[in-house]
Design a protein around this motif. Structure first.
Motif, PDB file in Angstrom:
ATOM      1  N   ARG A  58       0.818  -1.214   0.000  1.00 37.11           N
ATOM      2  CA  ARG A  58       0.000   0.000   0.000  1.00 37.11           C
ATOM      3  C   ARG A  58       0.855   1.268   0.000  1.00 37.11           C
ATOM      4  O   ARG A  58       1.929   1.322   0.573  1.00 37.11           O
ATOM      5  CB  ARG A  58      -0.906  -0.003   1.226  1.00 37.11           C
ATOM      6  N   ASP A  60      -0.758   4.323   0.961  1.00 38.27           N
ATOM      7  CA  ASP A  60      -1.379   5.315   1.833  1.00 38.27           C
ATOM      8  C   ASP A  60      -0.492   5.576   3.042  1.00 38.27           C
ATOM      9  O   ASP A  60       0.266   4.717   3.476  1.00 38.27           O
ATOM     10  CB  ASP A  60      -2.792   4.885   2.254  1.00 38.27           C
ATOM     11  N   MET A 109      -9.298  -0.390   2.879  1.00 38.69           N
ATOM     12  CA  MET A 109      -9.333   1.082   2.948  1.00 38.69           C
ATOM     13  C   MET A 109     -10.787   1.526   2.962  1.00 38.69           C
ATOM     14  O   MET A 109     -11.258   2.250   2.077  1.00 38.69           O
ATOM     15  CB  MET A 109      -8.573   1.710   1.770  1.00 38.69           C
ATOM     16  N   TRP A 716     -10.726   9.148  -3.614  1.00 41.47           N
ATOM     17  CA  TRP A 716      -9.878   8.786  -4.739  1.00 41.47           C
ATOM     18  C   TRP A 716      -8.631   9.664  -4.780  1.00 41.47           C
ATOM     19  O   TRP A 716      -7.528   9.179  -5.074  1.00 41.47           O
ATOM     20  CB  TRP A 716     -10.661   8.920  -6.049  1.00 41.47           C
ATOM     21  N   GLU A 719      -6.146   8.528  -2.251  1.00 38.31           N
ATOM     22  CA  GLU A 719      -5.580   7.209  -2.512  1.00 38.31           C
ATOM     23  C   GLU A 719      -4.573   7.210  -3.648  1.00 38.31           C
ATOM     24  O   GLU A 719      -3.700   6.343  -3.691  1.00 38.31           O
ATOM     25  CB  GLU A 719      -6.710   6.217  -2.818  1.00 38.31           C
ATOM     26  N   HIS A 720      -4.668   8.177  -4.586  1.00 37.24           N
ATOM     27  CA  HIS A 720      -3.882   8.056  -5.808  1.00 37.24           C
ATOM     28  C   HIS A 720      -2.955   9.221  -6.103  1.00 37.24           C
ATOM     29  O   HIS A 720      -2.143   9.116  -7.032  1.00 37.24           O
ATOM     30  CB  HIS A 720      -4.821   7.863  -7.001  1.00 37.24           C
TER      31      HIS A 720
END
Length: 993
Positions: A58, A60, A109, A716, A719-720
């Motif tokens: 991950r 994050d 998540m 979103w 997260e990205h």
């Protein structure tokens, strides 16, 4: 060496996280309470608790603080589990497989989504409190878990979304390498710069981590990319600072050779290191890369039309503190010629070329303006005359025959050196159809002063004064004085005040939390707007946090402005306060004047009737908003051009058959935020806050404003995205998804992209004009936008909508003052969002109508009741009137566009004997339409006082009739001298002839 490294790391990875290959795929589930990501686990032995290692890799920031949601295949939640260890790479988990053998899902998540218009953040504000779940651990004893059966982690899945498959996926560019894997990479590679060539299909998305893909492939000093003749090919070099910071990285590109044919290096660019700015000037950027950080370098190549074959060349990377690294590249040119350079396929990212577009910089004059006429220091433009003194400042400003200035404008320096002004030179330095440039040089009070003045055909005067101390100087004050005739300075906007009658003795100071530093005063025939500026062209929609107050004018809080009554004139004094100068020290003062009104009100404004998505078929324009079928994503209509083209063609055909006056589609297209569905998103992100607003810079009331408007960063985005942008707007899409748009910086190369994008839209969609919903770009960009529309459509039809910032935020800025520099190219205004329609007529005239600036506006219903009677006093309509179609029909039947509007503010020939009831006359020959409206809180019995001679009507034969208009008024008539009852807040449209 790279092969050995890769083999070692693969072996290490298998030994560290031994398991079968994990499948990455999409699946459909409800995101509510689950989020966008899950691990799939298979249980074959359900006799006891199962243990499993989930390798999720991950990105994050605090995965250990986000609780998981565990469910069986039927969606039943399992709370009987225990997390033995949870970190960025994996989670060791024990759980009770209550549904027996089969598949189980770990949502790692989870969040609770909100709609686009709610205020709450999707996650908690603190980054270590993302999850909403607080599930306690099971009571399983730690010393028993070793003997539990093993479940098998078989897949990582992302939630599949309609229309945009793969949007939520982390694979492969966001699957994180472990710290051990990166350490082994560090040991095996002796250089500081690691290079990872990537094609356009794999945008680099992580700046803080290496993707596991790079561990598997290894760094490389070789890359090969394929493009077509005439295509604009883009590719990336991912740069990793392995052992220390990389300071000021540069890219030296060679020519590329193929069997005697050459692609010259000037056909390449690196978007991260150079470009053409929004003012049309070439620039370079300094890029530093922190240790253990990734910096994508995006390159563009304009492949020649006649190129074919394999071209070889190099890109050499240098910096201030590292040895050069040369990357050998092959460009394979094959296939047919790309006539559109690849723009027709947005996923090729060829449109990144638009970032450096210079479209719209040509010197043309758009109607209704006329070319500037220059005779020495006198400039004639549309309806105005400007005369400059030999210091470069205006000494006369005439609008529609009215002199604005009581005395010449002066720039004063009060210092300890008492020396008179000595003019050295005053010359024209450049001239075109749309502008003239002057340069003046003189000495004053111990300074040499250089004044550069530009006068443009729209009535805009831009001044830059550069002061250089001839010797050590102590200045008591440096200030600008603009003396305005009192009969001109009737109304005002700015310096913390809304539009209306001019206030007396205003004392204003700079405040970085507000955007009230622009000031206008005047009337409907003549006025002047003062914009105190910095020495760079910035335009920040909300506040000056990105730039700070102009250092010259602000002078660390000593500067400000006064508006003072001086007998028969009004003085605007913008001052900077005391400061000391060393010999040779320089300072620059900049300001801009807008001479209003910019042009006459276009009589066609009565036909600017618009309807969202054709809901009112008699509207003359079809407004296509975003978040609608075919145009799902805000400010990015390129996704479904074929669908939109078909839709608009059918719309135009249908509405043209219904309405003979139908003009066409107005497309919502602005530059304030950009959808995260934009394919160029990650390339823009790599430009390090050149395109996107830095969310870390939000402070104080600015942060409060934006959070109250649009909430925090949507899931979103968190997260990205590697940078910290700010979510500007969120739209609920028709497919049930959310479009979280990112706040953009308009004074950037995004302006180039935006305007070139408009040209592309005009070439591919049958639209008539555009609708701008606020904006964040400069006057230069607005001019370029209008020129592009004009060249493609023969008319620059631009509607502009904005919010009432003054009443609802602490900015204390009136929209018209805020957007004054853009108004010369606006066709029609939409100003009423959150307006207070109960305010006095002077407020309507200045703040809402647009009339003092040569425009008309629309009423909008947002939190306050419309008043169509008052609206007609100012030629304002509204698509939101319940009877809008009936009122439009009356306008058309009466041919109101052939009338002369004479407002109450302009010595209207018809008045009432009640101070709260106003009239505006729409005059024809021997006939007029009279709009009567009340601002009284009670019914009023009024008498009309009519100047029949001015109307050209025989009072002995005159009649007053009330034409029937559905929802507005019933038919009726009055005798000329009858008392007429005007309902409170009501009115009439009467015909006198």
């Amino acid at each position: 060496m790279y092969f050995v490294l890769i083999l070692f790391l693969i072996i290490f990875s298998v030994s560290a996280f031994a398991q079968d290959k994990i499948n990455y795929s999409g699946a459909v589930w409800d995101r509510n309470g689950h989020g966008n990501h899950r691990a799939v686990v298979e249980v074959t032995d359900s006799s006891d608790y199962n243990k499993v290692r989930i390798i999720w890799r991950r990105r994050d920031p605090f995965p250990e603080n986000i609780n998981i949601v565990l469910e069986d295949s039927k969606g039943n939640e399992i709370k009987d589990y225990y997390e033995i260890e949870k970190n960025r790479i994996y989670c060791d988990l024990i759980f009770n497989p209550t549904a027996g053998s089969g598949l189980y899902y770990i949502y790692y998540m989870p969040f609770i989504p909100v709609s686009a218009y709610e205020k709450e953040n999707e996650y908690f504000n603190e980054r270590n409190k993302w999850g909403f779940y607080n599930i306690g651990p099971t009571k399983v004893k730690d010393n028993l878990y070793r003997d539990y059966p093993k479940a098998k982690h078989i897949a990582i899945q992302y939630r599949e979304t309609p229309d945009t498959p793969g949007r939520n996926s982390f694979y492969p560019m966001e699957i994180v390498a472990s710290a051990d894997e990166v350490r082994e990479l560090t040991k095996a590679h002796p250089d500081n710069i690691l290079v990872f060539p990537e094609d356009r299909e794999h945008p680099i998305k992580m700046f803080d981590f290496l993707p596991y893909r790079w561990i598997e492939q290894g760094p490389s000093l070789f890359g090969a990319f394929t493009g077509a003749p005439n295509e604009y090919l883009v590719f990336q070099l991912g740069i990793y600072a392995l052992k220390s910071n990389i300071n000021n990285i540069k890219a030296q590109i060679s020519d590329f050779i193929s069997e005697g044919e050459t692609i010259f290096k000037d056909r390449f660019t690196c978007f991260n290191l150079e470009g053409i700015n929004h003012e049309g000037n070439y620039f370079t950027k300094r890029v530093d890369i922190e240790k253990k950080k990734v910096q994508p370098l995006w390159f563009g190549l304009d492949i020649p039309r006649d190129a074919k074959g394999e071209y070889k060349g190099t890109i050499t990377l240098t910096s201030e503190n590292t040895d050069p690294v040369t990357v050998n590249l092959i460009i394979n040119v094959q296939g047919g010629i790309k006539e559109d350079k690849g723009y027709d396929d947005m996923f090729t990212l060829a449109r990144l070329n638009w970032l450096n577009s210079d479209i719209g910089f040509d010197d043309i004059v758009l109607p209704p303006y006329t070319p500037v006429e220059v005779k020495e220091n006198k400039i004639n433009i549309l309806d105005r005359e400007i005369t400059l003194s030999d210091t470069g400042l205006p000494k006369s400003l005439i609008s529609r025959g009215f002199e604005i200035l009581a005395n010449p404008i002066k720039f004063n320096i009060n210092s300890n050196i008492n020396s008179p002004i000595k003019t050295k030179s005053f010359n024209i330095t450049d001239q075109g159809q749309s502008f003239v440039d002057y340069n003046a040089k003189y000495t004053d009070a111990g300074f040499s002063v250089t004044t550069d003045t530009t006068v443009e055909c729209e009535g805009v005067v831009t001044v830059s004064l550069k002061l250089k101390a001839i010797e050590t100087v102590s200045a008591e004050d440096i200030f600008l004085e603009i003396p305005i005739k009192k009969e001109i300075a009737q109304y005002m906007i700015g310096y913390g005040h809304q539009g209306g009658f001019r206030k007396t003795d205003i004392r204003w100071k700079w405040n970085i939390n507000k955007i009230d530093y622009r000031f206008w005063t005047g009337n409907t025939n003549a006025g002047i707007h003062l914009d105190l500026r910095d020495n760079i062209d910035t335009w920040d929609m909300y506040y000056n946090y990105n730039y700070g107050n102009p250092k010259s004018w602000d002078n660390e809080g000593l500067g400000g402005a006064d508006v003072i009554d001086k007998g028969d004139y009004v003085l605007i004094k913008a001052y900077s306060g005391e400061r000391d100068f060393k010999k040779g020290e320089e300072i620059e003062f900049n300001f801009r004047l807008h001479i209003t009104p910019f042009h006459k009100i276009d009589p066609k404004h009565w036909s600017y009737t618009s309807s969202y998505s054709g809901k009112i078929e008699s509207a003359n324009y079809y407004h296509q908003h975003h978040a609608d079928v075919g145009y799902e994503y805000i400010n990015y209509p390129f996704y479904n051009l074929d669908k939109l083209n078909d839709k608009f063609k059918k719309t135009n055909e249908k509405l043209s058959a219904i309405n003979k006056n139908y003009k066409g589609v107005e497309l919502y297209y602005t530059l304030r935020e950009l959808t995260t569905y934009c394919p160029e998103l990650f390339a823009f992100e790599s430009l390090n806050y050149e395109i996107y607003e830095n969310g870390n810079n939000l402070k104080g009331s600015q942060k409060e404003v934006l959070l109250n408007l649009h909430g925090g960063k949507e899931a979103w985005v968190r997260e990205h995205m590697s940078i910290e942008p700010h979510t500007e707007w969120r739209s609920n899409l028709n497919n049930g998804e959310l479009d979280p748009a990112i706040s953009t910086l308009g004074c950037s190369r995004l302006s180039n992209f935006y305007i070139k994008g408009l040209e592309y839209i005009l070439d591919n969609l049958p639209i008539h004009g555009i609708y701008i919903d606020s904006l964040k770009y400069s006057r230069t960009t607005m001019k370029r936008l209008a020129k592009t529309l004009y060249k493609k459509r023969g008319v620059a039809h631009i509607n502009m909508h904005t919010y009432n910032f003054f009443d609802h935020f602490d900015a204390k800025c009136s929209p018209l003052s805020n957007y004054m520099e853009h108004l010369p190219y606006v066709t029609y205004l939409w100003l009423g969002e959150e307006a207070n329609y109960d305010r006095k007529p002077d407020h309507w005239l200045v703040e809402l109508s647009g009339i003092p600036f040569g425009l008309t506006s629309e009423e909008l219903l947002f939190g306050n009741t419309l008043n169509q009677y008052r609206g007609m006093i100012f030629a304002m309509g509204s698509k939101e009137y319940p009877n809008a179609a009936d009122l439009w029909k009356f306008w058309e039947d009466y041919k109101i566009d052939e009338t002369e509007m004479i407002g109450y503010w302009d010595n209207c020939p018809i008045k009432t004997d009640c101070e709260d009831v106003y009239c505006t006359c729409y005059k024809k020959e021997k006939e007029c339409l009279v709009a009567v409206a009340s601002w009284s809180d009670k019914d009023e019995n009024i008498t009309l006082n009519i100047d029949f001679d001015k109307l050209g009507i025989d009072k002995n034969k005159a009649t007053i009739t009330i034409p029937p208009i559905q929802g507005y008024q019933e038919a009726g008539s009055f005798e000329i001298f009858d008392k007429i009852t005007i309902p409170k807040e009501g009115g009439y449209l009467m015909v006198i002839k």
